[in-house]
Each structure stands twice: as structure tokens, then as C-alpha cells.
Scaffold this motif. Structure first.
Motif, mmCIF file in Angstrom:
data_model
loop_
_atom_site.group_PDB
_atom_site.id
_atom_site.type_symbol
_atom_site.label_atom_id
_atom_site.label_comp_id
_atom_site.label_asym_id
_atom_site.label_seq_id
_atom_site.Cartn_x
_atom_site.Cartn_y
_atom_site.Cartn_z
ATOM 1 N N LEU A 1 0.827 -1.209 0.000
ATOM 2 C CA LEU A 1 0.000 0.000 0.000
ATOM 3 C C LEU A 1 0.861 1.259 0.000
ATOM 4 C CD1 LEU A 1 -2.891 -0.952 2.468
ATOM 5 C CD2 LEU A 1 -2.987 -0.798 -0.022
ATOM 6 N N LEU A 2 1.924 1.273 0.802
ATOM 7 C CA LEU A 2 2.813 2.435 0.836
ATOM 8 C C LEU A 2 3.575 2.580 -0.479
ATOM 9 C CD1 LEU A 2 4.155 2.083 4.489
ATOM 10 C CD2 LEU A 2 2.665 3.898 3.618
ATOM 11 N N ASP A 3 4.029 1.471 -1.030
ATOM 12 C CA ASP A 3 4.724 1.521 -2.317
ATOM 13 C C ASP A 3 3.800 2.063 -3.407
ATOM 14 O OD1 ASP A 3 6.979 0.601 -4.192
ATOM 15 O OD2 ASP A 3 5.211 -0.440 -4.985
ATOM 16 N N ASN A 4 2.533 1.621 -3.383
ATOM 17 C CA ASN A 4 1.555 2.106 -4.355
ATOM 18 C C ASN A 4 1.346 3.617 -4.204
ATOM 19 O OD1 ASN A 4 -0.830 1.431 -6.293
ATOM 20 N ND2 ASN A 4 -1.774 2.616 -4.660
ATOM 21 N N ALA A 5 1.213 4.080 -2.964
ATOM 22 C CA ALA A 5 1.010 5.518 -2.729
ATOM 23 C C ALA A 5 2.235 6.325 -3.144
ATOM 24 C CB ALA A 5 0.680 5.756 -1.256
ATOM 25 N N GLY A 6 3.439 5.823 -2.812
ATOM 26 C CA GLY A 6 4.652 6.547 -3.183
ATOM 27 C C GLY A 6 4.868 6.620 -4.676
ATOM 28 N N ARG A 7 4.458 5.581 -5.410
ATOM 29 C CA ARG A 7 4.677 5.567 -6.851
ATOM 30 C C ARG A 7 3.704 6.481 -7.584
ATOM 31 N NH1 ARG A 7 3.533 0.540 -7.935
ATOM 32 N NH2 ARG A 7 5.544 -0.240 -7.222
ATOM 33 N N TYR A 8 2.460 6.593 -7.100
ATOM 34 C CA TYR A 8 1.439 7.283 -7.872
ATOM 35 C C TYR A 8 0.998 8.630 -7.320
ATOM 36 C CZ TYR A 8 1.150 2.703 -9.971
ATOM 37 O OH TYR A 8 1.452 1.525 -10.600
ATOM 38 N N ALA A 9 1.439 8.993 -6.121
ATOM 39 C CA ALA A 9 1.081 10.306 -5.586
ATOM 40 C C ALA A 9 1.837 11.396 -6.336
ATOM 41 C CB ALA A 9 1.396 10.363 -4.095
ATOM 42 N N ASP A 10 1.259 12.594 -6.376
ATOM 43 C CA ASP A 10 1.934 13.717 -7.022
ATOM 44 C C ASP A 10 3.242 14.015 -6.294
ATOM 45 O OD1 ASP A 10 -0.152 13.915 -8.774
ATOM 46 O OD2 ASP A 10 -1.201 15.489 -7.646
ATOM 47 N N PRO A 11 4.279 14.379 -7.039
ATOM 48 C CA PRO A 11 5.583 14.651 -6.400
ATOM 49 C C PRO A 11 5.466 15.722 -5.326
ATOM 50 C CG PRO A 11 5.797 14.552 -8.787
ATOM 51 C CD PRO A 11 4.342 14.544 -8.498
ATOM 52 N N GLY A 12 6.153 15.471 -4.195
ATOM 53 C CA GLY A 12 6.205 16.440 -3.108
ATOM 54 C C GLY A 12 4.989 16.471 -2.225
ATOM 55 N N THR A 13 3.964 15.665 -2.518
ATOM 56 C CA THR A 13 2.755 15.673 -1.689
ATOM 57 C C THR A 13 2.915 14.690 -0.539
ATOM 58 O OG1 THR A 13 1.725 14.011 -3.090
ATOM 59 C CG2 THR A 13 1.281 16.318 -3.625
ATOM 60 N N PRO A 14 2.299 14.970 0.594
ATOM 61 C CA PRO A 14 2.426 14.062 1.743
ATOM 62 C C PRO A 14 1.548 12.828 1.577
ATOM 63 C CG PRO A 14 0.983 15.895 2.304
ATOM 64 C CD PRO A 14 1.524 16.200 0.927
ATOM 65 N N ILE A 15 1.928 11.769 2.277
ATOM 66 C CA ILE A 15 1.160 10.529 2.325
ATOM 67 C C ILE A 15 0.705 10.333 3.762
ATOM 68 C CG2 ILE A 15 1.247 8.025 2.065
ATOM 69 C CD1 ILE A 15 3.275 8.452 -0.159
ATOM 70 N N LEU A 16 -0.590 10.163 3.928
ATOM 71 C CA LEU A 16 -1.180 10.061 5.253
ATOM 72 C C LEU A 16 -1.502 8.614 5.575
ATOM 73 C CD1 LEU A 16 -2.485 11.275 7.820
ATOM 74 C CD2 LEU A 16 -4.590 11.598 6.482
ATOM 75 N N VAL A 17 -1.072 8.165 6.772
ATOM 76 C CA VAL A 17 -1.442 6.846 7.289
ATOM 77 C C VAL A 17 -2.317 7.087 8.514
ATOM 78 C CG1 VAL A 17 -0.648 4.637 8.193
ATOM 79 C CG2 VAL A 17 0.712 5.838 6.468
ATOM 80 N N ARG A 18 -3.574 6.671 8.419
ATOM 81 C CA ARG A 18 -4.535 6.980 9.486
ATOM 82 C C ARG A 18 -5.175 5.684 9.986
ATOM 83 N NH1 ARG A 18 -9.156 10.472 7.325
ATOM 84 N NH2 ARG A 18 -7.598 12.131 7.504
ATOM 85 N N ALA A 19 -5.357 5.592 11.291
ATOM 86 C CA ALA A 19 -6.051 4.463 11.916
ATOM 87 C C ALA A 19 -7.220 5.000 12.722
ATOM 88 C CB ALA A 19 -5.106 3.669 12.800
ATOM 89 N N GLU A 20 -8.426 4.459 12.466
ATOM 90 C CA GLU A 20 -9.631 4.897 13.153
ATOM 91 C C GLU A 20 -10.332 3.691 13.761
ATOM 92 O OE1 GLU A 20 -11.437 8.482 10.594
ATOM 93 O OE2 GLU A 20 -11.251 6.618 9.457
ATOM 94 N N HIS A 21 -10.823 3.860 14.967
ATOM 95 C CA HIS A 21 -11.575 2.804 15.649
ATOM 96 C C HIS A 21 -12.958 3.361 15.954
ATOM 97 C CE1 HIS A 21 -12.115 -0.088 19.295
ATOM 98 N NE2 HIS A 21 -12.673 -0.547 18.176
#
Length: 886
Positions: A776-796
Motif C-alpha cells: 500500500l505504501l509503495d503504491n502511494a509513493g509511486r502514484y502520488a503527485d511529487p512532493g505531496t504528503p502521504i497520510l497513514v490513518r487508523a480509526e476505531h
């Protein structure tokens, strides 16, 4: 039923079933070299010149120049190469023809056996699929390749061909006989126009003798005539046209339970052979059949078996009388010859019952009636089950009571009634007794009523003397009404019994088919067949299928069956030959079981075994038509189930081929990129080692290792080789470890963690969860726009824990979010179409479902981008850590 102008519903249904199907035309020849292929190509060329879309599916020219010349100008569909045992065989490309969808396709050698690995084992099955697709087909065949004539040809040519075509294929086709005289064919053979010179010499000495060719020529002409005759009858039945239509001879023999019927069947076989005509043995089932005992039923079964063995068709027709049934059947069959037996009967018997032979001769114009004598000494000696021949005691008792009651009523009302009205009252018990209890009881009621009427009411009363001769008429009327009423009632009851039997048969067939069509699994189908047939006939039933090294029981309607060596031998014989065996048949009759093969075309699918608990024949002769109908339906349903399994296998093979092609495409591109980088960096090492080169090698090697790891993981998923090791896991640690391992891939993207430290532990396989997060992280890093942050969120929330990886980019096409989890799928026009093998998200979904989780894909609601979430249900949440580790 006797209305010849009524169209046949069955014929209309068969015609309707052909709507939308292609037409098959067969060019039938007596032997190789008569010019079948040449004629097919010539007619195909004429159709093409007329504007019809014609292609060649497969044509075998055998090096003949004149035949090859006719193929020019035709579009030829390239054959499909099929590897087999180290060599390549070329077969007709069925899929290419279906995709091309011409109006007419030319397919040579209909009886050809396809190479192993083809969709169908036989070429005629390929043709059946083309016809089902609405494509017309021209094909060729020699007479020795027709299944029913295979033995006949082998008997005089001493050559048995192994490639045959079922007769049903030929019967449904338009036939054109390609014929040349034997002398001309022999000259063609000597000239090398059929075989090479050394092969031609050997052929002339064996198969191509003039006598053989003449016999083959006659067989071809007669078989074509039979096919034309059958098609003509089908047409006139659909139109409701009356008449015999004696373009060809059609013979019917009337059989009965008498042993002399065996001689009738043999005589009919000789007549049919002399005329080269089809023949049918028909049994007219009248109400008298209800009185048959075991001996009569056994004799009828023997007659049916003999007719089947001699190559005739068999039929059972319910009717109120033999004459009515024969007239109906011969009219529907358009029979030209009728064979009946003449038993030695007394004059008194013929006066009472009439003569079937005389009535058929008088009432069947246009039919030649053959009358053969039957020896009276051959009458069956078995005990016939008499069902109340002289009436029941209760019937006589009720009749006496009714007469006594009428007498009492008449005595009470005699002061206001005259003698004529009293006589009318006595009609009531006479009619009631005749209607309820039959002729003899009705006559008894007439006699008793006459006596009571005479004794109590006719002067002088108290005696049986009749002073007035007019009163004799009243007594005779009572007896006459008893006779007429009983006769009419028996006829109505017989018709009702026939209608009820027909209704029961139709209901049994409908219920049987309804029961089977709801099932698809072979074992469940076999079990349902056994239970339904066992219930309908009151027998034990088993179904055996082929398994290495022999037959094995697939299903039964009980666990108390026993199949000894004799029974298994009979079952194996029925499976191998496609003919019945066991008790009641002519093969291995010592067996306690009767075995009937379930066939579809030339393939035996299974064997049905039947036996009775108390011994005896499993199926009576009058039940054979119903059993054969059930067997036909069961065979069709089993064939449907087999084809569904084959189609599933074909779909699986196609899917594997698609995945294999997609894998090769992805691997060839995506593995080449890191390899190129590694090789370039290695080349630079010759000039000196720098930190940048080492970093490039390590990064691309890790990327390559990740690709290979994904391939191995997918192979484990498809092979079902996943081994779960579930244990309580802290999501905070799992996310941190995954982010650390993908820091190179995520370089240039800020990682924002929104994972609360007080989340409950989850019971998962830590290694598989780590793989999911990496992808999932590799997918986000490959396809996100350059320089944009990637958010990892956990909700219960609401009892469910959701762990999401969110990027900023173009997002996913609306409505196609689920497609990103398919193997090798990359959506065009989205952020999922940039590089990659298309395996990462498929692996995430497979691993998540293996651990009991679900995975979701959606677009962000606040910004553009995609969100991928792992959802942990309540069952995977660990509330008590200590308890979870016990």
C-alpha cells in the motif's frame, strides 16, 4: 389423435428449436476419391459468386491439383497449431471462425478426430458449435464413417474405421450423394488421382474391389434415401398434412404378450431387410394389460429386447382397443406395411370380440397388411392375475341391498304408482351396479330386479308367474340396460385409466426433469437420479461412473446395495458397449441387477443399475417406455453438467492464459527498468565507486527484489500455500516498521501518521500484514503527485478498526474502484496506470481476506487522491492482551 390434418406439436417444437441455428449440408460418398471435397468446393464457389460470405475452415486436398485449384479465391481461415508429443499438429481454428462469423464455412472430413488439447475431441462437435452460432456448414463424409453402418461395412470390406459420426448428425443434415460408378472410381485410383501409386495397388487388392464399391454405393444411396424420407415426414407432420407419403417403405409390427410375438418380430426383420426399410415394433396397451401377471410382463420384455437387438424401434401406445391404437400409430408413423399375427380363435370368440386382422384390413386403406399365423400352443402358461373376473362379494352384497331398498320403497308407494313407474325404479340399482361393479354384477342386478319386480308387483303376486306378456318386455329392458350401461361404463373407465396413466407419466417426467434442472454438481445429480427413479419404480438404484481401473459407484438411493462380480461385469459390459445388460436383457442375465447405459451421442456418461428387493425383473415391460424417457432426460442433464464443468475448466485455462500473458508483459517491462539501472551502475564501477552508485544499486536491487517477492506471493496465493500464524499485533509498531522499510520508495514524500497509541491489538499474521502495508505504501509513493504528503490513518469507530493509506493524486475512475484489486489490472486514465506489475494491490486483497479482513479503495472527499483501507472486524480485535496470549 386420429386427425391427420392436425400439425404435430413435437415436430413444431423441433422446428422451433432450429430457429437461429445454422444449416448443415453433408456431401456423402461411398468411398474416398468419389469427389466429395471437389463438389463441396464447387458449390461453395457458386454460393460465393452469388454474394454469400464463404470461408474455408479446413479442406484436405491430399495433393490433388484440381481440388487445390478450387480453393483459390476462397478466404481460408488459418489453422491453429497444437503441440503434441514434440511435434505440431494443425487443426481447424474454431475460435477464429466464430470470431470471423461468416455465413457459410466449408469443413472437410466431418468424422476427423482432433488433436489432444483441442476444445472438442471430434470435428463434428466443432461443427455443432458453429451451427449453434448460426453459421451454415458444408462438410463431407464417407458412408463407412456413419456409426450405425460401421459394423455393416466392416463385415464385407474387412476394414473397420475408428472415426465415426453419430447418426443424429446425419439425420439432421441435408444430404447430397456424390456418386460415380465403381469402374470409373477404380480407373481414378489406377491413375493416381486418389492415392499414391504404391498405396493405390494395395487399395485395389483390398478395399477398392468392385464388389465392395458396389455394396458401399448401395449403402450410401439407401442411407441418403432414409434421411430424405425422415426429413419429409418431419415436414408433413409439422404442416399437418395427411396421407401415407409412401416415398419409402415404413414397416410396423404389432406385438403382444403371446410368445408367438417373437416369431412376428423375426419375420418383420426379414421383411425389413429385404426392403431395406426402417421398422417399429408397437405394443397397444389396452385395459386388459392391467390383468397381466408376471409371465406376461416377462414375455413382453423379451419381445421388446429382441426388437431392439434386431435394430428396430419400439413403442407403446395406450388405447381403449387394439384396433384404435394400431390405426392411430400407423397413421402417425405414415406406415406402408403392417405385420400382424393371427391366432386360432373360435367362431364364438370372434363374434363376441371381433377380429383385429379383419378390422385393420377393412379400415386401413393404403397399408399392406401381412398376416402371419400364430401357434395356439404357444399361449402363455403363467397364471394371469384376475382382478375380479366375476365381480367382488361386496359388489353383489351392495347390489342385493339396493334392490331390496328399491323394493321396500316401491311397496310403500305402490298405492300411488302404477306398474310402469315401479319398473323405472328398478332401473336405479341396475345402472348403479353396472356402473360401479362391472358387467356381471350389473347383469346380476338385472336378474334380481326382474325377479323382485315379478314376485312382488306383477300379478299374480307372490309367484314368479307372468300373466301379461307385455310385462316380459320390462324384464328384458332391465337386462338390456344392465348390459349397455356396464359396457359404456367399462369403456369410460378404460379411457379414464389411460388418461390417468398418461397424466402420471407426464407428471413423473416433468417432476423428474424439474428435480434435476435445479442441480449442477455431478454427485448431487447422480443421487437425485437414483432417488427419483427408485421412488417411481420402487427399486434400488445405483449410478456407476468410470474410474481407474474400472467402474465405481457414484451414488445410490440407499446404503444396502450389493454389487458382486457378476453385477460389476454386467455394468462394465453396458458401459463399454452402450447396450443394456443384466437381468431382463440378453447379456449376463444371471445378474440380479439390470444395467442401462446413460449415453450422450457416442459417449457413455454413466451406467444406471436397478434391482428389486425381493428379486425378479426390476422393470416391467409396460414401464419400459417411462424408464427410457427418464434415462434420456438423465443423460441430457448429466451431459449438461459435464459441459458446464468443461466450460469452467476452459474459462480457468483462458484466465490462466490471460494472467500468463499479462505477467509476461508486466515482467518484461517492469523488471527491465531496475535491471537496466543496476547494469548501468555496475558498468560505472569500473571508473570508480561513488556513494551515488552504491545507492542506485541498492535501491534498484531492492525494487527488483520487491517485484520478485510479489510474484512469489501471488504464486503462494494461487496455489493455496499460505500458512497463517495469527498473534496479537500492535498496529503502531506495524505501521512504523512498514514506513521504515519503504523510506527509499517514499523519498520526496512526507509521511504523516495519524495512529493513536491506545488502539486495540489485532489478531493477524504480522508477516502478511507487513507485506500488505509495504504494497500500500509503495503504491502511494509511486502514484502520488511529487512532493505531496502521504497520510497513514487508523480509526476505531463503531466496533471496526480501519487502517488507511491516503495519497494526493488524480485518484480512481468513479465506479471502478474494485477493479484495482484484480490481478495485473491497471486502470487507464487514473493514477493506477503508471508502471508496476499490477500485482501489489491484488496481493493486499488476497492476504487481507486470508486473515479475515476486507480491503477497500475509494477517492478522497477533501482533496483529490486515492484512499486504500484495511478493515479489521470486531472478531480480530484483542481486548484482553493477557487473555489473548494464553
Amino acid at each position: 389423435m386420429n386427425d391427420d390434418t392436425r400439425p404435430s406439436p413435437e415436430a413444431l417444437l423441433r422446428q422451433a428449436s432450429q430457429e437461429g441455428r445454422g444449416r448443415l449440408k453433408i456431401f456423402l460418398g461411398a468411398a474416398p476419391g468419389v469427389g466429395k471435397t471437389y463438389e463441396m468446393l464447387s458449390e461453395g464457389a457458386e454460393r460465393r459468386r452469388a454474394g454469400v460470405d464463404v470461408v474455408i475452415g479446413v479442406v484436405e486436398t491430399h495433393g490433388r491439383a484440381e481440388t487445390e485449384a478450387l480453393t483459390r479465391g476462397h478466404e481460408i481461415v488459418a489453422r491453429k497449431p497444437i503441440p503434441y508429443e514434440g511435434r505440431t499438429l494443425d487443426e481447424m481454428d474454431l475460435d477464429a471462425i466464430l470470431e470471423r462469423a461468416p455465413k457459410l464455412v466449408l469443413v472437410d472430413e466431418l468424422a476427423h478426430t482432433n488433436a489432444p488439447g483441442s476444445r472438442h475431441p471430434k470435428r463434428y462437435q466443432d461443427v455443432e458449435e458453429l451451427l449453434a452460432a448460426g453459421i451454415d456448414v458444408y462438410s463431407t463424409i464417407n458412408i463407412q464413417h456413419i456409426e450405425s453402418l460401421n459394423d455393416v461395412v466392416a463385415s464385407f470390406t474387412r476394414v473397420r474405421v475408428r472415426e465415426t459420426v453419430p447418426d443424429s448428425i446425419v439425420e439432421a443434415a441435408e444430404i447430397e450423394v456424390v456418386d460415380i460408378p465403381p469402374d470409373e472410381l477404380i480407373e481414378r485410383l489406377k491413375a493416381g488421382k486418389v492415392y499414391l501409386p504404391h498405396e493405390a495397388t494395395r487399395a485395389l487388392a483390398h478395399f477398392f474391389s468392385k464388389s465392395n464399391l458396389s455394396a458401399l454405393r448401395e449403402l450410401a444411396l439407401r442411407r441418403a434415401a432414409q434421411a430424405v424420407d425422415a426429413q419429409m415426414l418431419e415436414h408433413v407432420r409439422a404442416l399437418g398434412v395427411g396421407g401415407t407419403w409412401a416415398g419409402g417403405e415404413r414397416i410396423v409390427v404389432a406385438i403382444s404378450e403371446l410368445p408367438g410375438a417373437l416369431g412376428l418380430v423375426r419375420a418383420t426383420k426379414r421383411i425389413a431387410d429385404a426392403m431395406h426399410a426402417p421398422w417399429t415394433a408397437v405394443y397397444i396397451e389396452t385395459p386388459r394389460a392391467q390383468t397381466f401377471g408376471e409371465a406376461e410382463h416377462r414375455q413382453l420384455a423379451a419381445v421388446f429386447n429382441l426388437a431392439t437387438q434386431l435394430g428396430g424401434d419400439v413403442a407403446t401406445v395406450p388405447a381403449t382397443s387394439v384396433v384404435d391404437g394400431l390405426k392411430t400409430f400407423t397413421a402417425e408413423a405414415r406406415a406402408t406395411q403392417l405385420v400382424v399375427g393371427k391366432s386360432t380363435r373360435s367362431r364364438w370368440f370372434e363374434l363376441r370380440h371381433g377380429s383385429v386382422v379383419d378390422q385393420m384390413v377393412r379400415e386401413s386403406p393404403g397399408i399392406a397388411v401381412h398376416v402371419l399365423p400364430m401357434d395356439p400352443a404357444t399361449a402363455p402358461r403363467g397364471t394371469r392375475a384376475r382382478t375380479g373376473g366375476w365381480g367382488s362379494k361386496s359388489g353383489y352384497a351392495w347390489t342385493t341391498a339396493m334392490v331390496a331398498g328399491v323394493t321396500g320403497v316401491a311397496s310403500a308407494l305402490f298405492h300411488i304408482l302404477n306398474l310402469g313407474n315401479v319398473a323405472l325404479l328398478y332401473l336405479l340399482p341396475v345402472m348403479a351396479a353396472a356402473s360401479l361393479f362391472g358387467l356381471r354384477t350389473g347383469l346380476f342386478a338385472g336378474v334380481v330386479s326382474s325377479i323382485a319386480y315379478n314376485f312382488f308387483f306383477l300379478p299374480p303376486t307372490g309367484t314368479l308367474t307372468i300373466n301379461n306378456p307385455e310385462n316380459v318386455i320390462s324384464i328384458l329392458v332391465l337386462l338390456g340396460i344392465a348390459f349397455v350401461t356396464s359396457q359404456l361404463t367399462s369403456r369410460v373407465r378404460a379411457q379414464a385409466d389411460i388418461a390417468a396413466a398418461s397424466a402420471r407419466t407426464n407428471a413423473a417426467l416433468a417432476g423428474f426433469l424439474r428435480q434435476l434442472t435445479s442441480l449442477n454438481e455431478p454427485v448431487a445429480l447422480a443421487r437425485a437420479i437414483c432417488e427419483e427413479i427408485g421412488r417411481l419404480f420402487g427399486v434400488r438404484a445405483v449410478i456407476l461412473v468410470a474410474e481407474d481401473p474400472g467402474l465405481a459407484v457414484q451414488a445410490a438411493n440407499g446404503a444396502d446395495y450389493r454389487l458382486e462380480t457378476m453385477e460389476m461385469a454386467a455394468a462394465q459390459w453396458a458401459y463399454d458397449t452402450g447396450a443394456p445388460a443384466g437381468r431382463g436383457s440378453s447379456t449376463l442375465a444371471a445378474s440380479e441387477w439390470f444395467f442401462q447405459p446413460l449415453r450422450s451421442g457416442e459417449r457413455t456418461l454413466a451406467v444406471l443399475g436397478l434391482a428389486r428387493e425381493a428379486g425378479g425383473d426390476p422393470v416391467r415391460s409396460d414401464q419400459l417406455p417411462l424408464l427410457m424417457s427418464l434415462v434420456d432426460q438423465a443423460s441430457l442433464v448429466l451431459e449438461r453438467a459435464r459441459l458446464e464443468v468443461e466450460m469452467r475448466d476452459v474459462d480457468a485455462v483462458r484466465e490462466r492464459d490471460r494472467l500468463r500473458q499479462a505477467l509476461l508483459s508486466s515482467v518484461s517491462h517492469d523488471l527491465r527498468t531496475p535491471l537496466t539501472s543496476v547494469m548501468a551502475a555496475a558498468a560505472e564501477l569500473h571508473r570508480g565507486v561513488t556513494p551515488e552508485l552504491i545507492d542506485t544499486i541498492e535501491t534498484e536491487a531492492a525494487r527488483l527484489n520487491r517485484f520478485v517477492g510479489n510474484l512469489l506471493d501471488m504464486a503462494r496465493v494461487e496455489a493455496g500455500a499460505l500458512r497463517l500464524r495469527l498473534e496479537p499485533t500492535d498496529l503502531t509498531d506495524a505501521v512504523a516498521g512498514a514506513v521504515h522499510d519503504t523510506k527509499r520508495v517514499l523519498e520526496g514524500h512526507a509521511i504523516e501518521l495519524d495512529v493513536a497509541p491506545n488502539l486495540p491489538l489485532v489478531r493477524v499474521d504480522p508477516q502478511l500484514l507487513h507485506h500488505c502495508l509495504l504494497n500500500l505504501l509503495d503504491n502511494a509513493g509511486r502514484y502520488a503527485d511529487p512532493g505531496t504528503p502521504i497520510l497513514v490513518r487508523a480509526e476505531h469507530r463503531f466496533g471496526m478498526l480501519r487502517l488507511s493509506v491516503i495519497d494526493q493524486g488524480p485518484g480512481l475512475p468513479p465506479g471502478r474502484e474494485k477493479e484495482v484489486f484484480e490481478t495485473f489490472r491497471r486502470l487507464e486514465g487514473s493514477d493506477r496506470a503508471i508502471g508496476g506489475t499490477g500485482l501489489g494491490l491484488a496481493i493486499v486483497k488476497a492476504f487481507a481476506e486470508a486473515m479475515g479482513m476486507t480491503v477497500e479503495a475509494s477517492n478522497r472527499e477533501d482533496l483529490t487522491g486515492a484512499q486504500f483501507s484495511l478493515c479489521f472486524p470486531v472478531a480480530l480485535l484483542v481486548r484482553d492482551t493477557d487473555g489473548a496470549n494464553l
